[in-house]
Write an enzyme that holds these catalytic residues in place. Sequence first.
Site, PDB file in Angstrom:
ATOM      1  N   ALA A  65       0.862  -1.178   0.000  1.00 23.51           N
ATOM      2  CA  ALA A  65       0.000   0.000   0.000  1.00 23.51           C
ATOM      3  C   ALA A  65       0.902   1.233   0.000  1.00 23.51           C
ATOM      4  O   ALA A  65       2.049   1.170   0.437  1.00 23.51           O
ATOM      5  CB  ALA A  65      -0.884  -0.019   1.239  1.00 23.51           C
ATOM      6  N   GLY A 108       0.583  -5.040   0.889  1.00 20.62           N
ATOM      7  CA  GLY A 108      -0.630  -5.065   0.068  1.00 20.62           C
ATOM      8  C   GLY A 108      -0.408  -5.728  -1.285  1.00 20.62           C
ATOM      9  O   GLY A 108      -1.350  -6.257  -1.883  1.00 20.62           O
ATOM     10  N   GLU A 111      -0.777  -9.304  -0.650  1.00 18.20           N
ATOM     11  CA  GLU A 111      -2.198  -9.521  -0.346  1.00 18.20           C
ATOM     12  C   GLU A 111      -3.052  -9.464  -1.605  1.00 18.20           C
ATOM     13  O   GLU A 111      -4.000 -10.240  -1.770  1.00 18.20           O
ATOM     14  CB  GLU A 111      -2.655  -8.471   0.678  1.00 18.20           C
ATOM     15  CG  GLU A 111      -1.952  -8.654   2.019  1.00 18.20           C
ATOM     16  CD  GLU A 111      -2.230  -7.526   3.002  1.00 18.20           C
ATOM     17  OE1 GLU A 111      -1.832  -6.383   2.732  1.00 18.20           O
ATOM     18  OE2 GLU A 111      -2.854  -7.787   4.046  1.00 18.20           O
ATOM     19  N   GLU A 131       4.774  -5.226   6.998  1.00 16.47           N
ATOM     20  CA  GLU A 131       4.114  -4.105   7.684  1.00 16.47           C
ATOM     21  C   GLU A 131       4.608  -3.897   9.101  1.00 16.47           C
ATOM     22  O   GLU A 131       4.646  -2.772   9.594  1.00 16.47           O
ATOM     23  CB  GLU A 131       2.587  -4.321   7.703  1.00 16.47           C
ATOM     24  CG  GLU A 131       1.917  -4.264   6.338  1.00 16.47           C
ATOM     25  CD  GLU A 131       1.814  -5.614   5.643  1.00 16.47           C
ATOM     26  OE1 GLU A 131       2.536  -6.563   6.045  1.00 16.47           O
ATOM     27  OE2 GLU A 131       1.015  -5.726   4.701  1.00 16.47           O
TER      28      GLU A 131
HETATM   29  C1  HXC Z   1       5.053   4.292  -1.282  1.00 20.30           C
HETATM   30  C2  HXC Z   1       6.900   3.299  -2.172  1.00 20.30           C
HETATM   31  C3  HXC Z   1       6.545   2.056  -1.627  1.00 20.30           C
HETATM   32  C4  HXC Z   1       5.323   1.997  -0.878  1.00 20.30           C
HETATM   33  C5  HXC Z   1       8.388   1.801  -2.691  1.00 20.30           C
HETATM   34  N1  HXC Z   1       8.052   3.084  -2.829  1.00 20.30           N
HETATM   35  N2  HXC Z   1       7.473   1.150  -1.960  1.00 20.30           N
HETATM   36  N3  HXC Z   1       6.174   4.398  -2.001  1.00 20.30           N
HETATM   37  N4  HXC Z   1       4.623   3.146  -0.736  1.00 20.30           N
HETATM   38  N5  HXC Z   1       4.884   0.863  -0.336  1.00 20.30           N
HETATM   39  C6  HXC Z   1       8.781   4.127  -3.557  1.00 20.30           C
HETATM   40  C7  HXC Z   1      10.002   4.608  -2.814  1.00 20.30           C
HETATM   41  O1  HXC Z   1       9.652   5.575  -1.848  1.00 20.30           O
HETATM   42  C8  HXC Z   1      10.824   5.199  -3.933  1.00 20.30           C
HETATM   43  O2  HXC Z   1      10.296   6.459  -4.272  1.00 20.30           O
HETATM   44  C9  HXC Z   1      10.523   4.256  -5.098  1.00 20.30           C
HETATM   45  O3  HXC Z   1       9.290   3.604  -4.776  1.00 20.30           O
HETATM   46  C10 HXC Z   1      11.580   3.196  -5.305  1.00 20.30           C
HETATM   47  O4  HXC Z   1      11.741   2.519  -4.067  1.00 20.30           O
HETATM   48  P1  HXC Z   1      13.181   2.282  -3.379  1.00 20.30           P
HETATM   49  O5  HXC Z   1      12.928   2.028  -1.943  1.00 20.30           O
HETATM   50  O6  HXC Z   1      14.120   3.378  -3.734  1.00 20.30           O
HETATM   51  O7  HXC Z   1      13.641   0.953  -4.137  1.00 20.30           O
HETATM   52  P2  HXC Z   1      14.628  -0.162  -3.600  1.00 20.30           P
HETATM   53  O8  HXC Z   1      15.807   0.448  -2.897  1.00 20.30           O
HETATM   54  O9  HXC Z   1      14.894  -1.038  -4.781  1.00 20.30           O
HETATM   55  O10 HXC Z   1      13.839  -0.961  -2.482  1.00 20.30           O
HETATM   56  C11 HXC Z   1      12.684  -1.737  -2.852  1.00 20.30           C
HETATM   57  C12 HXC Z   1      11.845  -2.119  -1.599  1.00 20.30           C
HETATM   58  C13 HXC Z   1      11.520  -0.833  -0.798  1.00 20.30           C
HETATM   59  C14 HXC Z   1      12.661  -3.085  -0.721  1.00 20.30           C
HETATM   60  C15 HXC Z   1      10.586  -2.827  -2.073  1.00 20.30           C
HETATM   61  O11 HXC Z   1      10.978   0.122  -1.700  1.00 20.30           O
HETATM   62  C16 HXC Z   1      10.547  -1.058   0.289  1.00 20.30           C
HETATM   63  O12 HXC Z   1      10.911  -1.570   1.338  1.00 20.30           O
HETATM   64  N6  HXC Z   1       9.311  -0.606   0.082  1.00 20.30           N
HETATM   65  C17 HXC Z   1       8.279  -0.638   1.115  1.00 20.30           C
HETATM   66  C18 HXC Z   1       7.777  -2.059   1.323  1.00 20.30           C
HETATM   67  C19 HXC Z   1       6.716  -2.110   2.386  1.00 20.30           C
HETATM   68  O13 HXC Z   1       6.973  -1.817   3.585  1.00 20.30           O
HETATM   69  N7  HXC Z   1       5.480  -2.481   1.968  1.00 20.30           N
HETATM   70  C20 HXC Z   1       4.379  -2.564   2.927  1.00 20.30           C
HETATM   71  C21 HXC Z   1       3.615  -1.272   2.934  1.00 20.30           C
HETATM   72  S1  HXC Z   1       2.310  -1.290   4.091  1.00 20.30           S
HETATM   73  P3  HXC Z   1      11.223   7.763  -4.362  1.00 20.30           P
HETATM   74  O14 HXC Z   1      10.248   8.867  -4.627  1.00 20.30           O
HETATM   75  O15 HXC Z   1      11.955   7.830  -3.063  1.00 20.30           O
HETATM   76  O16 HXC Z   1      12.129   7.460  -5.529  1.00 20.30           O
HETATM   77  C22 HXC Z   1       1.150  -2.200   3.362  1.00 20.30           C
HETATM   78  C23 HXC Z   1      -0.101  -2.410   4.158  1.00 20.30           C
HETATM   79  C24 HXC Z   1      -1.123  -3.114   3.334  1.00 20.30           C
HETATM   80  O17 HXC Z   1       1.246  -2.658   2.278  1.00 20.30           O
HETATM   81  C25 HXC Z   1      -2.401  -3.322   4.068  1.00 20.30           C
HETATM   82  C26 HXC Z   1      -3.170  -2.155   4.403  1.00 20.30           C
HETATM   83  C27 HXC Z   1      -3.176  -1.044   3.459  1.00 20.30           C
END
Ligand code: HXC
Length: 257
Positions: A65, A108, A111, A131
């Site tokens: 998400a 998400g 999911e 998360e």
């Molecule tokens: C918003 C995101 C994002 C996310 C990545 N980006 N994931 N933006 N929400 N979930 C954005 C980054 O901010 C970045 O933008 C760009 O995408 C590239 O990501 P990087 O982190 O620079 O890439 P990388 O170093 O290759 O790392 C990849 C990654 C990392 C390991 C997947 O992006 C990451 O850890 N993402 C978050 C994963 C996460 O925690 N997902 C769960 C979310 S909560 P900029 O602008 O900086 O270039 C969830 C809850 C669901 O999903 C249920 C209820 C809603």
Amino acid sequence: MAYEMILLERRGGVALITLNRPKVLNALSHQTMTEMAAATAEIDADDTIGCVVLTGNDKAFAAGADIKEMIELGFVDAYFGDHLALWDRVAACRKPMIAAVAGYALGGGCELAMMCDFILAADNARFGQPEVAIGTMPGMGGSQRLARFVGKSKAMEMCLTGRQMDAAEAERAGLVSRVLPLAELLPEALRTAEKIASLSRPAVMLIKEAVDRAFDTPLDVGIRFERRVFHATFATEDRKEGMTAFVEKRPPVFCHR
Ligand code: HXC
């Protein structure tokens, strides 16, 4: 509806949905959810479509998400707005939906893949529920569906630690049905979807309903449900055609009635 966060293409009897926010690894925004719910309704209403493929890009199916969108969200706004409820409409799609997952399927994203009927994974796919690392928890069905896919121990470990599974582990654990070389993922997903779309639509949709029953009913109730829908296939023209074609040693011509 015009879509911005996703692409919706029709390829014969198959609808291909591509998550289309590559710069943020297909982070799932509120608008993505709204568009996915609308696309699902459009596909369900379209008699020409027999199967759906949902995919992302080579680096990410979806990295979760949209965290930036959620930062300021408070409990009452989330509760009153029934935040995330539109995903239920995607999960309730009546046509079979295949997730073709390459790269990250996190939070998400994992999911969403699990809302589909089965998952085909590229060899670079990574699945996880991270998360907990950002102080929250799965909210689009992950705690429930992951446990059903892979069992309690692995689901608990993944949700409690955020550890990711690679494609090989995901296949061993039963989360994905098959792992394919990255270049083969989408072609094979589309071939599989075309195969399903070519089969009797009533049979396909009834089978989907029946298999889903296995997860929310006791065995005896599920078996009775299966028997009744099996009986129901005898009311279709396709069942007659399928069996007749077998006896006449020719391919069936289904009319989806
Ligand atoms: C918003 C995101 C994002 C996310 C990545 N980006 N994931 N933006 N929400 N979930 C954005 C980054 O901010 C970045 O933008 C760009 O995408 C590239 O990501 P990087 O982190 O620079 O890439 P990388 O170093 O290759 O790392 C990849 C990654 C990392 C390991 C997947 O992006 C990451 O850890 N993402 C978050 C994963 C996460 O925690 N997902 C769960 C979310 S909560 P900029 O602008 O900086 O270039 C969830 C809850 C669901 O999903 C249920 C209820 C809603």
